[in-house]
Design a protein around this motif. Structure first.
Motif, short mmCIF file in Angstrom:
data_model
loop_
_atom_site.label_atom_id
_atom_site.label_comp_id
_atom_site.label_asym_id
_atom_site.label_seq_id
_atom_site.Cartn_x
_atom_site.Cartn_y
_atom_site.Cartn_z
N ARG A 51 34.62 7.15 31.49
CA ARG A 51 35.08 8.29 30.69
C ARG A 51 35.21 7.84 29.23
NH1 ARG A 51 40.28 10.85 32.35
NH2 ARG A 51 40.99 8.72 32.71
N THR A 52 34.70 8.66 28.35
CA THR A 52 34.67 8.31 26.93
C THR A 52 36.01 8.61 26.25
OG1 THR A 52 32.31 8.82 26.84
CG2 THR A 52 33.50 8.73 24.74
N PRO A 53 36.58 7.66 25.54
CA PRO A 53 37.82 7.93 24.79
C PRO A 53 37.55 8.93 23.66
CG PRO A 53 37.44 5.57 25.05
CD PRO A 53 36.18 6.26 25.45
N VAL A 54 38.44 9.88 23.50
CA VAL A 54 38.31 10.89 22.45
C VAL A 54 39.62 10.98 21.67
CG1 VAL A 54 37.97 13.35 21.95
CG2 VAL A 54 36.62 12.25 23.73
N LEU A 55 39.48 10.97 20.36
CA LEU A 55 40.61 11.21 19.46
C LEU A 55 40.39 12.56 18.80
CD1 LEU A 55 40.85 7.70 17.72
CD2 LEU A 55 42.10 8.51 19.73
N TRP A 56 41.38 13.44 18.88
CA TRP A 56 41.25 14.79 18.36
C TRP A 56 42.27 14.96 17.24
CZ3 TRP A 56 39.31 19.20 21.79
CH2 TRP A 56 39.28 20.41 21.10
N LEU A 57 41.79 15.03 16.00
CA LEU A 57 42.67 15.15 14.84
C LEU A 57 42.75 16.59 14.35
CD1 LEU A 57 41.56 12.04 12.72
CD2 LEU A 57 43.20 12.15 14.62
N HIS A 58 43.86 16.91 13.68
CA HIS A 58 44.07 18.25 13.14
C HIS A 58 44.41 18.15 11.66
CE1 HIS A 58 44.39 20.42 17.08
NE2 HIS A 58 44.65 19.19 17.48
N GLY A 59 43.61 18.84 10.83
CA GLY A 59 43.88 18.90 9.40
C GLY A 59 44.38 20.29 9.03
N LEU A 60 43.88 20.85 7.93
CA LEU A 60 44.22 22.22 7.54
C LEU A 60 43.48 23.18 8.47
CD1 LEU A 60 43.98 22.03 3.64
CD2 LEU A 60 46.06 22.09 5.02
N GLU A 61 44.20 23.85 9.31
CA GLU A 61 43.57 24.77 10.28
C GLU A 61 44.63 25.64 10.93
OE1 GLU A 61 44.27 24.11 13.64
OE2 GLU A 61 45.12 22.11 13.46
N CYS A 62 44.20 26.55 11.79
CA CYS A 62 45.13 27.46 12.45
C CYS A 62 45.21 27.20 13.95
CB CYS A 62 44.72 28.91 12.20
SG CYS A 62 43.18 29.38 13.00
N THR A 63 44.52 26.16 14.44
CA THR A 63 44.50 25.77 15.85
C THR A 63 43.70 26.75 16.71
OG1 THR A 63 46.74 24.93 15.45
CG2 THR A 63 45.96 24.76 17.67
N CYS A 64 42.91 27.64 16.10
CA CYS A 64 42.13 28.58 16.91
C CYS A 64 41.05 27.87 17.72
CB CYS A 64 41.53 29.68 16.04
SG CYS A 64 40.22 29.14 14.91
#
Length: 358
Positions: A51-64
Motif C-alpha cells: 500500500r502506497t503512503p499518502v500525505l494529504w495537505l490542505h492549503g487555502l480551500e473550502c474542503t469541498c
C-alpha cells in the motif's frame, strides 16, 4: 518481510473472499474505462504491491474536494483509505491533532523518501511570506515545499490546487497561486473541478496504485481518461443544440422541454470534464441534468470570466431547424464567389501570358 501490507492482504484480513476480490478488480477496470483484459493485471498489482503512503495537505480551500472524495462509490472511499493506500496524514480526516499529527507527517516523509504520494487540496498564498495560511504554526507554503521535496508524485486536487480558483481571482489580495507555480521539479497530476467528481478522484489514485505510473496526461497536466472531452460532446441535450432549440430564459417553454442551456450561460462547449458521462452521486445526475448550465468550474480562471449566466460569444452552432435555408444560401453564395474569383485569376494569368508572348 514488507513493512506495509498489500491491498490483498488487507482485504483478506477483513474477511473478503477471493471471488469478491476478483469481482472488485473487474469493477475497478470498468470504472477506469479499461477493457476486461486489465482486470487480471489489477488483481496482480493489488496482490503484490505494498500500500502506497499518502500525505494529504490542505492549503487555502473550502474542503469541498474532501467532501466529494468521501462520497465515492466505485471504488468506495473506505476501500481506498483503509485498504488501497496508507493515508498517513490528512488533518481533516485523521484522529490525531497538534504535535502528534505533525510528528506523523515528518515520520512519513523521512521513512518513505521518494515513495509517497503527496495529495494537495487548496493552494498556497505568497503575500506576506505565506502568512495568510498557517498550519501547525508555520506557513502552508513552507509545509508544501517540505513535503514535496521527497514525494514521488503530486496530485493537485480541485481547481484551487490546479488553477488557483476563487482565492486567486481578481484582485487576489493574498497572492494565492496554484501548486505548479511553487513546485516545479515534480510530476503534478491536476484533477480540477470545484470539486472534482468523487469517482474521478478515486479513479486517479486507483490507476496510479495499480500500474505504478502516472495516467496519461494532456498538455495541461490533466488525466486524459477523464478530461479529454468537453462536457458538450457527451451532453444529452446536445441534439437540441444542433437543432437550434434553446432555453431563452429561465422557466420558459424550452426549459420545460429540456432544451439546450447554451443561451443562458452554459459553459459546456468550452469545459473539459467527465460530468456528462461519469456524473455525480453514484452516476445519478449532473448540473445540466438538474436544469442549470455548466459554470466551467474545472477550467483555468473560471471565476474571472464574467457572469455564470453570460452567453459564450465565440461558439457557432448549426441550427438545423432554424438556419438550414440560410446556411444553404450562404454556401451557394460562397461557391459562386469562389467561381468568380477563379475566373478573375484565370483572366489575369491569360493576359500576363499574352503580354509575355508579345
Amino acid at each position: 518481510m514488507s513493512q506495509i501490507e498489500t491491498f490483498y492482504d488487507v482485504m483478506r484480513r477483513q474477511g473478503i473472499t477471493r471471488r469478491s476480490f476478483l469481482k472488485y478488480c473487474s469493477l475497478t477496470a470498468a470504472a477506469l474505462g479499461l477493457g476486461p483484459a486489465f482486470a487480471p493485471k489489477i488483481a496482480h498489482a493489488m496482490e503484490n504491491k505494498e500500500r502506497t503512503p499518502v500525505l494529504w495537505l490542505h492549503g487555502l480551500e473550502c474542503t469541498c474536494c474532501s467532501e466529494s472524495f468521501i462520497r465515492s462509490a466505485h471504488p468506495l472511499v473506505k476501500d481506498v483509505v483503509l485498504s488501497m493506500i496508507s493515508l498517513d496524514y490528512d488533518d481533516t480526516l485523521m484522529a490525531s491533532a497538534g504535535h502528534q499529527a505533525e510528528a506523523i507527517l515528518e515520520e512519513t516523509i523521512q521513512k518513505y523518501k521518494g515513495k509517497y504520494i503527496l495529495a494537495v487540496e487548496g493552494n498556497p498564498p505568497l503575500n506576506e511570506d505565506g502568512m495568510f495560511c498557517i498550519v501547525g504554526g508555520k506557513p502552508f507554503l513552507d509545509q508544501l515545499k517540505h513535503a514535496a521535496k521527497d514525494a514521488a508524485a503530486i496530485i493537485a486536487w480541485g481547481s484551487c490546487a490546479s488553477w488557483g480558483c476563487v482565492q486567486a481571482a481578481r484582485p487576489n489580495p493574498t497572492q494565492a497561486v496554484p501548486i505548479h507555480k511553487v513546485i516545479t521539479d515534480k510530476p503534478i497530476i491536476k484533477v480540477p473541478g470545484c470539486p472534482p467528481i468523487a469517482e474521478v478522484m478515486t479513479g486517479v489514485i486507483t490507476y496510479m496504485l495499480t500500474f505504478g505510473t502516472l495516467p496519461e496526461l494532456d498538455r495541461q497536466g490533466r488525466p486524459k481518461m477523464f478530461y479529454s472531452q468537453r462536457i458538450h460532446d457527451k451532453c444529452y441535450r446536445r441534439p437540441h443544440f444542433d437543432a437550434g432549440q434553446f432555453v431563452e430564459q429561465w422557466d420558459d417553454e424550452g426549459a420545460r422541454k429540456g432544451y439546450c442551456l447554451y443561451k443562458v450561460g452554459c459553459k459546456g462547449p468550452t469545459t473539459y470534464n467527465a460530468c456528462s458521462t461519469v456524473r455525480w452521486n453514484e452516476g445519478t445526475s449532473f448540473p445540466i441534468q438538474a436544469g442549470h448550465g455548466c459554470i466551467g468550474c474545472s477550467e483555468d480562471g473560471f471565476w474571472d470570466k464574467g457572469s455564470f449566466y453570460d452567453r459564450l460569444t465565440d461558439i457557432h452552432q448549426f441550427g438545423i431547424e432554424k438556419n438550414a435555408d440560410e446556411i444553404g444560401t450562404a454556401v451557394a453564395g460562397g461557391v459562386g464567389a469562389a467561381i468568380a474569383a477563379h475566373a478573375a485569376v484565370s483572366a489575369i494569368k491569360r493576359a500576363q501570358h499574352k503580354g509575355d508572348q508579345e
